[in-house]
Design a protein around this motif. Structure first.
Motif, PDB file in Angstrom:
ATOM      1  N   ASN A 261      32.069  45.960  33.924  1.00  4.94           N
ATOM      2  CA  ASN A 261      32.858  45.934  32.691  1.00  4.94           C
ATOM      3  C   ASN A 261      31.967  46.121  31.474  1.00  4.94           C
ATOM      4  O   ASN A 261      30.990  45.390  31.275  1.00  4.94           O
ATOM      5  CB  ASN A 261      33.595  44.590  32.602  1.00  4.94           C
ATOM      6  CG  ASN A 261      34.663  44.599  31.525  1.00  4.94           C
ATOM      7  OD1 ASN A 261      34.525  45.257  30.492  1.00  4.94           O
ATOM      8  ND2 ASN A 261      35.740  43.877  31.773  1.00  4.94           N
TER       9      ASN A 261
ATOM     10  N   PHE B  61      30.723  43.286  29.065  1.00  8.40           N
ATOM     11  CA  PHE B  61      29.583  42.418  29.321  1.00  8.40           C
ATOM     12  C   PHE B  61      28.335  43.056  28.724  1.00  8.40           C
ATOM     13  O   PHE B  61      27.910  44.133  29.140  1.00  8.40           O
ATOM     14  CB  PHE B  61      29.378  42.212  30.829  1.00  8.40           C
ATOM     15  CG  PHE B  61      30.376  41.279  31.445  1.00  8.40           C
ATOM     16  CD1 PHE B  61      30.253  39.910  31.303  1.00  8.40           C
ATOM     17  CD2 PHE B  61      31.448  41.770  32.170  1.00  8.40           C
ATOM     18  CE1 PHE B  61      31.171  39.048  31.877  1.00  8.40           C
ATOM     19  CE2 PHE B  61      32.368  40.923  32.753  1.00  8.40           C
ATOM     20  CZ  PHE B  61      32.235  39.558  32.598  1.00  8.40           C
TER      21      PHE B  61
ATOM     22  N   LEU C 149      29.197  37.043  38.127  1.00  8.45           N
ATOM     23  CA  LEU C 149      30.236  37.404  37.173  1.00  8.45           C
ATOM     24  C   LEU C 149      31.409  38.126  37.821  1.00  8.45           C
ATOM     25  O   LEU C 149      32.316  38.585  37.126  1.00  8.45           O
ATOM     26  CB  LEU C 149      29.634  38.289  36.071  1.00  8.45           C
ATOM     27  CG  LEU C 149      28.550  37.626  35.224  1.00  8.45           C
ATOM     28  CD1 LEU C 149      27.805  38.672  34.399  1.00  8.45           C
ATOM     29  CD2 LEU C 149      29.154  36.565  34.313  1.00  8.45           C
TER      30      LEU C 149
ATOM     31  N   LYS D 177      35.227  37.833  37.004  1.00  6.99           N
ATOM     32  CA  LYS D 177      35.756  38.484  35.803  1.00  6.99           C
ATOM     33  C   LYS D 177      36.015  39.971  36.021  1.00  6.99           C
ATOM     34  O   LYS D 177      36.684  40.615  35.206  1.00  6.99           O
ATOM     35  CB  LYS D 177      34.761  38.340  34.646  1.00  6.99           C
ATOM     36  CG  LYS D 177      34.215  36.940  34.429  1.00  6.99           C
ATOM     37  CD  LYS D 177      35.240  36.003  33.870  1.00  6.99           C
ATOM     38  CE  LYS D 177      34.597  34.664  33.488  1.00  6.99           C
ATOM     39  NZ  LYS D 177      35.577  33.674  33.010  1.00  6.99           N
ATOM     40  N   ILE D 178      35.451  40.527  37.101  1.00  2.52           N
ATOM     41  CA  ILE D 178      35.492  41.966  37.310  1.00  2.52           C
ATOM     42  C   ILE D 178      36.478  42.352  38.409  1.00  2.52           C
ATOM     43  O   ILE D 178      37.212  43.335  38.275  1.00  2.52           O
ATOM     44  CB  ILE D 178      34.085  42.476  37.677  1.00  2.52           C
ATOM     45  CG1 ILE D 178      33.062  42.026  36.638  1.00  2.52           C
ATOM     46  CG2 ILE D 178      34.068  44.003  37.804  1.00  2.52           C
ATOM     47  CD1 ILE D 178      31.637  42.086  37.118  1.00  2.52           C
TER      48      ILE D 178
ATOM     49  N   SER E 205      42.535  40.191  39.931  1.00  6.08           N
ATOM     50  CA  SER E 205      42.985  38.797  39.935  1.00  6.08           C
ATOM     51  C   SER E 205      43.719  38.429  41.216  1.00  6.08           C
ATOM     52  O   SER E 205      43.853  37.248  41.548  1.00  6.08           O
ATOM     53  CB  SER E 205      43.876  38.519  38.725  1.00  6.08           C
ATOM     54  OG  SER E 205      45.013  39.372  38.741  1.00  6.08           O
TER      55      SER E 205
ATOM     56  N   ARG F 146      36.363  32.249  37.910  1.00  8.56           N
ATOM     57  CA  ARG F 146      36.972  32.773  36.682  1.00  8.56           C
ATOM     58  C   ARG F 146      37.053  31.698  35.606  1.00  8.56           C
ATOM     59  O   ARG F 146      37.027  32.000  34.418  1.00  8.56           O
ATOM     60  CB  ARG F 146      38.355  33.336  37.000  1.00  8.56           C
ATOM     61  CG  ARG F 146      38.304  34.599  37.861  1.00  8.56           C
ATOM     62  CD  ARG F 146      39.677  35.143  38.200  1.00  8.56           C
ATOM     63  NE  ARG F 146      39.535  36.312  39.060  1.00  8.56           N
ATOM     64  CZ  ARG F 146      39.928  36.367  40.341  1.00  8.56           C
ATOM     65  NH1 ARG F 146      40.516  35.317  40.896  1.00  8.56           N
ATOM     66  NH2 ARG F 146      39.741  37.462  41.052  1.00  8.56           N
ATOM     67  N   GLN F 147      37.130  30.451  36.035  1.00  6.82           N
ATOM     68  CA  GLN F 147      37.216  29.350  35.090  1.00  6.82           C
ATOM     69  C   GLN F 147      35.845  28.820  34.663  1.00  6.82           C
ATOM     70  O   GLN F 147      35.649  28.438  33.504  1.00  6.82           O
ATOM     71  CB  GLN F 147      38.040  28.201  35.707  1.00  6.82           C
ATOM     72  CG  GLN F 147      39.486  28.553  36.014  1.00  6.82           C
ATOM     73  CD  GLN F 147      40.284  28.867  34.754  1.00  6.82           C
ATOM     74  OE1 GLN F 147      40.140  28.214  33.728  1.00  6.82           O
ATOM     75  NE2 GLN F 147      41.117  29.891  34.845  1.00  6.82           N
TER      76      GLN F 147
ATOM     77  N   LYS G 116      30.360  31.635  33.144  1.00  9.24           N
ATOM     78  CA  LYS G 116      30.396  32.335  31.862  1.00  9.24           C
ATOM     79  C   LYS G 116      29.037  32.975  31.585  1.00  9.24           C
ATOM     80  O   LYS G 116      27.988  32.373  31.847  1.00  9.24           O
ATOM     81  CB  LYS G 116      30.763  31.370  30.731  1.00  9.24           C
ATOM     82  CG  LYS G 116      32.148  30.726  30.890  1.00  9.24           C
ATOM     83  CD  LYS G 116      32.404  29.714  29.784  1.00  9.24           C
ATOM     84  CE  LYS G 116      33.824  29.152  29.873  1.00  9.24           C
ATOM     85  NZ  LYS G 116      34.076  28.454  31.152  1.00  9.24           N
TER      86      LYS G 116
END
Length: 284
Positions: free
Chosen positions: A73, A76, A97, A100-101, A104, A175-176, A179
């Protein structure tokens, strides 16, 4: 009733152009030793040519494994302090990461380094109860636990030191909790003491959220045959490994596809490599 094996096991790899050939060997070993299982390979990449990705997808189609490629992504932005650390490629951070990619709709995935052979079923790892943890990974303990103690001092951690080369990952939790800012802050704080950046950061930030799994089954260090044999009082011989180990990991350097490597398992690797090369050369 739908057969559980009709649902694919999701596999993640994060590589650059240099590891495409080893990845093909890994994928083929995965297929050959999980023939009844549907699997899907997700590749998160930043700098791989379109032709190379197409070749990988064609190879996957030839052996019956779906290969999906996702570009990293663009949102980033990796800081210079991260990218310049020991000249390691940024691809090593993609696994952390990945929540996030990846789509879902995916809830768990098995991350695999490309420098491995899968020699038995990986279904038990896929079905593993994470017991509320975010990751499952192995510890390369050796004859003693000295290295974990050293890493506890170096990183200020309290857990064993987990190897990041094979991991079952809960993507919903990632995902939570995971970071980029946390990764960046940790690298800036421990820049001078980091040895294996992504693995160190995994242990530093998330060590308490990792479920330990047996290394001799899921992350067998191919360099350490004598260590495992001694520690098991002779039980973990070659026959035991071939029957009980699911993943052989060719940690460190040199790699088994390089001339300098003299691992006890090099011949096994070269056999899989030859089969893979023969398949890629064969006409459709």
């Amino acid at each position: 009733m739908e057969n559980i094996n009709d649902q694919p096991i999701e596999i993640l790899v994060t590589i650059d152009q240099n590891y495409i050939k080893p990845l093909e060997v890994m994928i083929y070993s995965l297929k050959l030793n999980n023939l009844e299982q549907q699997m899907r390979i997700w590749i998160i990449y930043d700098n791989i040519s379109t032709s190379a990705l197409t070749a990988l997808q064609n190879f996957g189609q030839k052996i019956g494994i779906q290969v999906e490629a996702l570009a990293m992504n663009a949102d980033f932005t990796f800081p210079e302090s991260l990218l310049n650390l020991h000249d390691y490629p940024q691809e090593m951070y993609f696994r952390l990461l990945s929540g996030k990619i990846l789509p879902s709709k995916l809830h768990r995935i098995i991350y695999l380094d490309p420098d491995i052979l899968v020699i038995n079923s990986i279904r038990p790892l896929w079905d593993l109860d994470l017991q509320g943890k975010m990751f499952a990974a192995a510890v390369h303990e050796g004859l003693t636990d000295i290295m974990s103690s050293i890493n506890n001092i170096r990183l200020g951690t309290t857990t064993a030191y987990f190897n990041s080369g094979i991991m079952l990952m809960d993507l919903d939790q990632m995902r939570q909790k995971v970071k980029l800012d946390d990764l960046t802050d940790a690298i800036n704080e421990h820049h001078d003491t980091l040895i294996l950046p992504d693995q160190d950061i995994l242990n530093y930030l998330y060590g308490e959220d990792i479920l330990q799994i047996p290394e001799t089954q899921w992350n067998y260090d191919a360099r350490a045959y004598s260590v495992y044999l001694t520690r098991s009082a002779g039980e973990y011989n070659l026959e035991w490994v071939m029957q009980n180990t699911s993943i052989l990991h060719f940690c460190g350097k040199p790699k088994p596809w390089q001339k300098e490597n003299h691992s006890r398992f090099k011949a096994l690797y070269l056999n899989y490599q030859q089969m893979t090369n023969n398949l890629t050369k064969a006409k459709k």
